[in-house]
Design an enzyme around this catalytic site. Sequence first.
Site, mmCIF file in Angstrom:
data_model
loop_
_atom_site.group_PDB
_atom_site.id
_atom_site.type_symbol
_atom_site.label_atom_id
_atom_site.label_comp_id
_atom_site.label_asym_id
_atom_site.label_seq_id
_atom_site.Cartn_x
_atom_site.Cartn_y
_atom_site.Cartn_z
ATOM 1 N N HIS A 88 0.820 -1.263 0.158
ATOM 2 C CA HIS A 88 0.044 -0.142 0.319
ATOM 3 C C HIS A 88 0.887 1.236 -0.110
ATOM 4 O O HIS A 88 0.654 2.152 -0.860
ATOM 5 C CB HIS A 88 -0.937 0.036 1.292
ATOM 6 C CG HIS A 88 -2.237 -0.690 1.137
ATOM 7 N ND1 HIS A 88 -2.962 -1.187 2.146
ATOM 8 C CD2 HIS A 88 -2.525 -1.330 0.018
ATOM 9 C CE1 HIS A 88 -4.045 -1.634 1.829
ATOM 10 N NE2 HIS A 88 -3.891 -2.172 0.581
ATOM 11 N N TYR A 98 -9.787 4.445 2.903
ATOM 12 C CA TYR A 98 -10.151 3.183 3.591
ATOM 13 C C TYR A 98 -11.723 3.263 3.347
ATOM 14 O O TYR A 98 -12.554 2.191 3.257
ATOM 15 C CB TYR A 98 -9.814 3.057 4.831
ATOM 16 C CG TYR A 98 -8.425 2.296 4.716
ATOM 17 C CD1 TYR A 98 -7.236 3.006 4.534
ATOM 18 C CD2 TYR A 98 -8.333 0.881 4.884
ATOM 19 C CE1 TYR A 98 -5.946 2.392 4.030
ATOM 20 C CE2 TYR A 98 -7.185 0.278 4.613
ATOM 21 C CZ TYR A 98 -5.971 1.064 4.400
ATOM 22 O OH TYR A 98 -4.659 0.407 4.255
ATOM 23 N N GLU A 140 1.090 1.697 7.929
ATOM 24 C CA GLU A 140 1.261 2.522 6.884
ATOM 25 C C GLU A 140 1.896 3.967 7.267
ATOM 26 O O GLU A 140 2.729 4.581 6.732
ATOM 27 C CB GLU A 140 0.263 2.721 5.868
ATOM 28 C CG GLU A 140 -0.018 1.285 5.237
ATOM 29 C CD GLU A 140 -1.516 1.087 4.833
ATOM 30 O OE1 GLU A 140 -2.340 2.100 4.522
ATOM 31 O OE2 GLU A 140 -1.736 -0.042 4.397
#
Length: 144
Positions: A88, A98, A140
């Site tokens: 990602h 998301y 992330e």
Amino acid sequence: MLSEKSRPVIEATAAVVAEHMPEITPLFYAHMFEAHPELLDGVFSRANQRNGEQAQALAGSIVRFAVHLLENPGTLPEAVLSRIAHKHTALGIVEEQYPIVYENLFWAIGEVLGDAVTPAMADAWTEVYWLMADALIKIEKGLY
Ligand code: HEM
């Protein structure tokens, strides 16, 4: 960690969700790319979409994540999450995307399973989705 309320619901419905994923995923992507065409050209690769491999990867990983939570209470599949998070971040995926995946995936689940999706089932899978999403978002952020 999966709530006590959701655990039996996921136990009872993981098989039916997994079984219908091959039908759910193409609808999910078609619906998402219709609403967000920029994702098809900028983020998701057309080649991977065509062969359907990646299409199954994302949604399939949520069912595997749910099964992990059932079988290993109180833990997360760290290695799997790390692999996805690296993919990602290489693609520049951000937290704001998301909810887009959530809305379109759950719309597709509703289309395919129809009345079989009870409110309790929708709540339990929503919980699973956001447990996974929040874990990914956290990793992330660290990578960015
Ligand atoms: C809880 C939510 C999500 C899950 C469980 C998930 C899961 C996955 C998995 C399993 C892969 C394959 C990783 C690999 O190749 O090893 C993947 C790749 C990918 N994900 Fe996600 N993802 C999520 C959210 C998102 C969001 C919000 C976006 C952006 C809108 C996104 C875009 C992508 C893209 C573009 C790829 C690579 C696909 C390709 O090869 O074309 N994902 N994701």
